[in-house]
Design a protein around this motif. Structure first.
Motif, PDB file in Angstrom:
ATOM      1  N   UNK A 181     -21.403  30.161  46.503  1.00  0.00           N
ATOM      2  CA  UNK A 181     -22.029  31.037  45.901  1.00  0.00           C
ATOM      3  C   UNK A 181     -21.734  32.157  46.291  1.00  0.00           C
ATOM      4  N   UNK A 182     -22.069  33.513  44.856  1.00  0.00           N
ATOM      5  CA  UNK A 182     -21.181  33.846  44.440  1.00  0.00           C
ATOM      6  C   UNK A 182     -23.042  35.714  44.211  1.00  0.00           C
ATOM      7  N   UNK A 183     -22.708  36.940  44.755  1.00  0.00           N
ATOM      8  CA  UNK A 183     -23.788  38.011  44.269  1.00  0.00           C
ATOM      9  C   UNK A 183     -23.208  37.685  42.800  1.00  0.00           C
ATOM     10  N   UNK A 184     -24.865  38.039  42.372  1.00  0.00           N
ATOM     11  CA  UNK A 184     -25.334  37.988  41.289  1.00  0.00           C
ATOM     12  C   UNK A 184     -25.745  36.782  39.881  1.00  0.00           C
ATOM     13  N   UNK A 216     -27.680  29.856  54.854  1.00  0.00           N
ATOM     14  CA  UNK A 216     -25.864  29.923  54.141  1.00  0.00           C
ATOM     15  C   UNK A 216     -26.550  27.900  54.551  1.00  0.00           C
ATOM     16  N   UNK A 217     -26.329  27.203  53.523  1.00  0.00           N
ATOM     17  CA  UNK A 217     -26.401  25.436  52.841  1.00  0.00           C
ATOM     18  C   UNK A 217     -25.715  25.210  54.037  1.00  0.00           C
ATOM     19  N   UNK A 253     -30.242  27.422  43.858  1.00  0.00           N
ATOM     20  CA  UNK A 253     -29.207  27.977  42.392  1.00  0.00           C
ATOM     21  C   UNK A 253     -29.857  27.625  40.304  1.00  0.00           C
ATOM     22  N   UNK A 254     -29.005  27.274  39.763  1.00  0.00           N
ATOM     23  CA  UNK A 254     -29.104  27.192  37.780  1.00  0.00           C
ATOM     24  C   UNK A 254     -29.096  25.592  38.156  1.00  0.00           C
ATOM     25  N   UNK A 255     -27.804  25.412  38.788  1.00  0.00           N
ATOM     26  CA  UNK A 255     -27.595  23.317  38.648  1.00  0.00           C
ATOM     27  C   UNK A 255     -28.514  22.696  38.993  1.00  0.00           C
ATOM     28  N   UNK A 256     -29.819  22.920  40.575  1.00  0.00           N
ATOM     29  CA  UNK A 256     -30.543  22.599  40.875  1.00  0.00           C
ATOM     30  C   UNK A 256     -30.118  22.561  42.103  1.00  0.00           C
ATOM     31  N   UNK A 257     -29.164  22.932  42.800  1.00  0.00           N
ATOM     32  CA  UNK A 257     -28.742  23.026  44.056  1.00  0.00           C
ATOM     33  C   UNK A 257     -28.563  23.947  45.447  1.00  0.00           C
ATOM     34  N   UNK A 283     -29.484  26.022  47.952  1.00  0.00           N
ATOM     35  CA  UNK A 283     -28.254  27.158  48.260  1.00  0.00           C
ATOM     36  C   UNK A 283     -28.068  28.333  49.733  1.00  0.00           C
ATOM     37  N   UNK A 284     -29.676  27.598  50.179  1.00  0.00           N
ATOM     38  CA  UNK A 284     -30.315  28.458  51.390  1.00  0.00           C
ATOM     39  C   UNK A 284     -31.720  27.893  51.676  1.00  0.00           C
ATOM     40  N   UNK A 285     -31.674  28.315  52.737  1.00  0.00           N
ATOM     41  CA  UNK A 285     -33.045  27.962  53.482  1.00  0.00           C
ATOM     42  C   UNK A 285     -33.769  29.540  53.446  1.00  0.00           C
ATOM     43  N   UNK A 286     -34.983  29.961  52.874  1.00  0.00           N
ATOM     44  CA  UNK A 286     -35.154  31.500  53.093  1.00  0.00           C
ATOM     45  C   UNK A 286     -35.963  31.810  54.372  1.00  0.00           C
TER      46      UNK A 286
END
Length: 372
Positions: A165-168, A261-262, A230-234, A236-239
């Motif tokens: 996971x990266x900023x941006x 975080x996941x 994310x745009x890989x359909x993964x 990455x976290x629970x809001x």
């Protein structure tokens, strides 16, 4: 701006934003790809002129990029939204993510609250299914419930890798804000490694959570426990949380939301599913109970030890009831929350230097941290 976000049940005010039981976690802040829909129809015209064809190609280029991004969004939504459910608890409404084919659903602990039975609306046919609590872990604001009967076509989500996971990065948030099931918004990862604390007001757990993903998410009642994707359909976290701005009377601070975080989601969920509870928290502790004390100006000035667990980390290091902790490894400690935030960055078994007052005199102690 308050850096200690919080979330509570639906229809209640969070520490950071809203919800005691639920928090939306939808992302806003990126331009809407659909805004280019009209230009996406622009293409080479019927003119035989080279200039006309060149101009058409130039005009079509940005339109094509927008169309590609829009297609990516739609693909992710089609992949992941069937794995996001709506959870109805006695105290409000929240969201959850299908964890496996056995019917386990991961969500926030503040979504389930003190309840043990729930109604879950799954994406397959909008069918309502009953579910029961497996276990909640309020210290990390996570919980797992299990469908009493697994419907046909239940689709587990695909969980990503926190190290990637990266900023941006563009992210989509999915859940049931304000009861609007299967809602999707978009934004970006704004920052990583945030440590935030929930309030206990309005149904919050009071947890201090490290390594949170900050996103341009709008956190509203009903979206807590949903999916940040994310745009890989993964996933990455629970809001979970949203920030509030004290200058605006504690109302929401737009564009500042937080997701667990996941990596932590998987750690907690796997232990609950396997053991029925969390057996290895990975969270450091001093093994004390304390309260915030103030100075002569009525400003927070430290944490007074109310009790010290016998044989625990603080006791072994020589700390005792009545001592006032003022620092941890050089980091000032003025409140219980600041002490929790300082400990959130450490691991059980690590050695830290605790600065404290005893009989008005400042002292230090080397403490080998215990585990929550």
């Amino acid at each position: 701006m308050d850096a200690s976000p919080t979330q509570g049940p639906a229809r209640r005010t969070l520490l950071l934003l809203t919800a005691g039981l639920c928090a939306l976690a939808l992302v806003s802040g990126c331009s809407d790809p659909s805004s280019g829909s009209s230009s996406s129809r622009t293409g080479p015209g019927s003119s035989d002129s080279d200039a006309s064809r060149t101009g058409a190609r130039t005009a079509a280029s940005p339109s094509g990029a927008i169309s590609d991004l829009q297609n990516e969004y739609q693909t992710v939504i089609e992949d992941v939204l069937p794995s996001v459910v709506q959870i109805e608890a006695p105290e409000g409404l929240g969201s959850g993510v299908v964890y496996d084919t056995e019917g386990h659903i991961v969500t926030n602990a503040h979504v389930v609250g003190s309840a043990t039975a729930f109604k879950v609306t799954v994406a397959t046919g909008e069918k309502v299914v009953s579910a029961s609590l497996v276990s909640a872990y309020p210290e990390q604001d996570l919980a797992v419930i299990k469908l009493d009967q697994v419907p046909d076509g239940l689709k587990p989500a695909r969980f990503g890798d926190s190290t990637k996971v990266e900023v941006g990065q563009i992210v989509l948030a999915m859940g049931s804000p304000l009861g609007l099931s299967s809602s999707v918004t978009q934004g970006i990862v704004s920052a990583l490694g945030r440590t935030v604390s929930e309030s206990r007001a309005g149904g919050g757990t009071g947890a201090t959570i490290a390594n949170m993903v900050q996103t341009s998410a709008a956190i509203n009642p009903g979206n807590s426990g949903g999916a940040l994707v994310n745009l890989d359909s993964e996933v990455i976290g629970i809001p979970t949380l949203a920030a509030t701005d004290p200058e605006l009377g504690g109302s929401a601070a737009p564009g500042i939301g937080f997701a667990i975080p996941v990596s932590m989601v998987r750690t907690v969920a796997d232990q609950i599913i396997k053991n029925g509870r969390v057996v290895d928290s990975g969270r450091a502790a001093l093994d004390i109970t304390g309260r915030t004390v103030v100075d002569d100006s009525y400003q927070p000035a430290g944490v007074a030890l109310v009790s010290v667990a016998k044989g625990g980390a603080a006791d072994t290091a020589g700390l005792r009831a009545g001592d006032i902790i003022t620092g941890l490894d050089g980091q000032p400690v003025t409140t219980i929350t600041s002490l929790q935030e300082a400990l959130a960055a450490d691991k059980p078994g690590e050695k830290v230097t605790v600065t404290y007052l005893r009989d008005g005199r400042e002292r230090t102690a080397k403490v080998t941290l215990g585990e929550v």
